[in-house]
Motif scaffolding. Sequence first.
Motif, short mmCIF file in Angstrom:
data_model
loop_
_atom_site.label_atom_id
_atom_site.label_comp_id
_atom_site.label_asym_id
_atom_site.label_seq_id
_atom_site.Cartn_x
_atom_site.Cartn_y
_atom_site.Cartn_z
N THR A 60 16.41 2.24 -1.13
CA THR A 60 17.55 3.09 -0.80
C THR A 60 17.16 4.56 -1.01
OG1 THR A 60 18.50 3.15 -3.03
CG2 THR A 60 19.13 1.29 -1.61
N ARG A 61 17.84 5.44 -0.27
CA ARG A 61 17.53 6.86 -0.44
C ARG A 61 17.78 7.31 -1.88
NH1 ARG A 61 16.32 11.17 2.26
NH2 ARG A 61 16.31 10.01 4.20
N GLN A 62 18.87 6.85 -2.47
CA GLN A 62 19.22 7.29 -3.82
C GLN A 62 18.16 6.88 -4.84
OE1 GLN A 62 22.79 5.59 -5.49
NE2 GLN A 62 23.03 7.24 -6.96
N THR A 63 17.77 5.61 -4.85
CA THR A 63 16.76 5.16 -5.82
C THR A 63 15.38 5.71 -5.48
OG1 THR A 63 16.45 3.09 -4.60
CG2 THR A 63 18.04 3.08 -6.42
N GLY A 64 15.13 5.91 -4.19
CA GLY A 64 13.84 6.46 -3.80
C GLY A 64 13.65 7.89 -4.28
N MET A 65 14.68 8.70 -4.14
CA MET A 65 14.59 10.08 -4.60
C MET A 65 14.34 10.15 -6.10
SD MET A 65 17.60 11.89 -2.32
CE MET A 65 17.38 13.48 -3.10
N ALA A 66 14.90 9.21 -6.84
CA ALA A 66 14.76 9.23 -8.29
C ALA A 66 13.45 8.62 -8.78
CB ALA A 66 15.94 8.49 -8.93
N HIS A 67 13.02 7.52 -8.16
CA HIS A 67 11.99 6.69 -8.80
C HIS A 67 10.79 6.30 -7.94
CE1 HIS A 67 15.52 5.14 -11.48
NE2 HIS A 67 14.99 6.26 -11.97
N TRP A 68 10.82 6.51 -6.64
CA TRP A 68 9.78 6.00 -5.74
C TRP A 68 8.38 6.41 -6.18
CZ3 TRP A 68 8.89 2.46 -2.13
CH2 TRP A 68 7.82 2.62 -1.23
N HIS A 69 8.15 7.70 -6.31
CA HIS A 69 6.80 8.18 -6.59
C HIS A 69 6.31 7.77 -7.98
CE1 HIS A 69 8.01 10.81 -3.22
NE2 HIS A 69 6.73 10.79 -2.92
N VAL A 70 7.17 7.87 -8.97
CA VAL A 70 6.74 7.55 -10.32
C VAL A 70 6.43 6.06 -10.47
CG1 VAL A 70 9.05 7.21 -11.32
CG2 VAL A 70 7.17 7.99 -12.77
N LEU A 71 7.20 5.20 -9.81
CA LEU A 71 6.92 3.76 -9.89
C LEU A 71 5.61 3.42 -9.20
CD1 LEU A 71 10.48 2.32 -9.17
CD2 LEU A 71 9.17 1.99 -11.28
N GLN A 72 5.37 4.00 -8.03
CA GLN A 72 4.12 3.72 -7.31
C GLN A 72 2.91 4.18 -8.14
OE1 GLN A 72 4.32 2.08 -4.34
NE2 GLN A 72 6.55 2.17 -4.47
N ARG A 73 3.00 5.37 -8.67
CA ARG A 73 1.87 5.90 -9.44
C ARG A 73 1.68 5.11 -10.74
NH1 ARG A 73 1.97 11.88 -10.63
NH2 ARG A 73 -0.27 11.52 -10.88
N ALA A 74 2.77 4.71 -11.37
CA ALA A 74 2.66 3.96 -12.62
C ALA A 74 1.96 2.63 -12.41
CB ALA A 74 4.05 3.73 -13.22
N ARG A 75 2.34 1.89 -11.36
CA ARG A 75 1.70 0.60 -11.12
C ARG A 75 0.21 0.78 -10.81
NH1 ARG A 75 6.42 -0.27 -12.31
NH2 ARG A 75 5.32 0.29 -14.22
N ALA A 76 -0.15 1.83 -10.11
CA ALA A 76 -1.56 2.09 -9.82
C ALA A 76 -2.32 2.46 -11.10
CB ALA A 76 -1.70 3.20 -8.78
N ILE A 77 -1.76 3.38 -11.88
CA ILE A 77 -2.44 3.87 -13.08
C ILE A 77 -2.64 2.77 -14.11
CG2 ILE A 77 -2.20 5.39 -15.10
CD1 ILE A 77 -0.68 7.35 -13.17
N GLU A 78 -1.58 2.02 -14.40
CA GLU A 78 -1.68 1.05 -15.49
C GLU A 78 -2.62 -0.10 -15.16
OE1 GLU A 78 2.41 0.32 -15.90
OE2 GLU A 78 2.54 -1.17 -14.29
N ASN A 79 -2.88 -0.31 -13.86
CA ASN A 79 -3.79 -1.40 -13.46
C ASN A 79 -5.12 -0.90 -12.92
OD1 ASN A 79 -2.08 -3.85 -13.88
ND2 ASN A 79 -0.72 -2.70 -12.51
N GLY A 80 -5.29 0.42 -12.85
CA GLY A 80 -6.54 0.96 -12.31
C GLY A 80 -6.82 0.43 -10.92
N ALA A 81 -5.80 0.45 -10.05
CA ALA A 81 -5.91 -0.16 -8.73
C ALA A 81 -5.31 0.75 -7.67
CB ALA A 81 -5.19 -1.50 -8.70
N PHE A 82 -5.78 0.61 -6.43
CA PHE A 82 -5.09 1.24 -5.32
C PHE A 82 -3.74 0.57 -5.13
CE2 PHE A 82 -9.50 2.29 -4.29
CZ PHE A 82 -9.39 3.60 -3.85
N LEU A 83 -2.78 1.33 -4.61
CA LEU A 83 -1.48 0.75 -4.27
C LEU A 83 -1.05 1.30 -2.92
CD1 LEU A 83 1.47 -0.11 -6.52
CD2 LEU A 83 1.88 1.03 -4.36
N VAL A 84 -0.74 0.38 -2.00
CA VAL A 84 -0.28 0.75 -0.65
C VAL A 84 1.15 0.25 -0.48
CG1 VAL A 84 -0.71 0.59 1.82
CG2 VAL A 84 -2.64 0.54 0.21
N SER A 85 2.06 1.16 -0.13
CA SER A 85 3.46 0.78 0.05
C SER A 85 4.02 1.44 1.32
CB SER A 85 4.29 1.20 -1.16
OG SER A 85 3.92 0.46 -2.30
#
Length: 284
Positions: A183-208
């Motif tokens: 959703t636009r509302q949750t995306g504006m708040a959390h999209w980028h930080v969630l994507q980066r967090a999952r990549a960083i904590e696993n040392g992996a590329f993430l494609v969304s």
Amino acid sequence: MTSFVAAAVQLRTGRDIAANVETACDIIREAARSGANYIQTPEMTHLLEASKASLMEKIRPEEEDLGVRSFSALARDLGIYLHIGSLAIKASEAAVANRAFLFAPDGSILARYDKIHMFDVDLPNGESWRESATYRPGRQSAVVDLPWLKLGMAVCYDVRFPAIFRAQAKAGAQMLSAPAAFTRQTGMAHWHVLQRARAIENGAFLVSAAQGGKHEDGRETYGHSIIVAPWGEIIAERDNDEPGFTLAEIDPAKVAEARGRIPAIANEQEFELATVTAPVEALT
């Protein structure tokens, strides 16, 4: 392991399955012409329909689904790995699977993944979603061997549940995925930080790959299809909600480099959780 080019396709899916499939195929072809070897589309690639009655009228079982047939043929024609973020597939007369597909270059289905976590929330702006009223949750995660690396499959709301991605990384996944209709509302708040967090904590590329914009069924999604590197930097983003695609080179050596610098997976330990209750007198 050699590098390859990944593409994240952004869509604004409507209520007409045939029209949505045609639009998606056009953008996928364009991404392939731009050099992509692996192409991912968003959650609900061929139908976004808020009405359960209308949804159930339009969708079909996997073996009869227009999208499955069309995307299989397209993967074969283009000679690519085509990751369809998800399709609404009729699982029974009363239930729907939110199912991702990975098609091989010969058109065969290499892997399937049914979204595990259902988006059942009430948002501050008054939006209310109850995916569990329509969709049947999956029970099994998926890690797939591609020629260049291993891919972990997930869908949208799954990105808020780190355990799936950690399990995939521990099983060897070097690239993770969370195709979405945020959703636009949750995306504006959390999209980028969630994507980066999952990549960083696993040392992996993430494609969304993501849905974006105002849809025919009334919902509004955030867009911003994204590719994140193992160290957490955004290496490609469609910085809007318009249909199209974004590309990035994926070098598997970057995974080993990131995990060597911060060996979080290797350092992970089992632990027990203790709960302690303060004595009542301590509160007086």
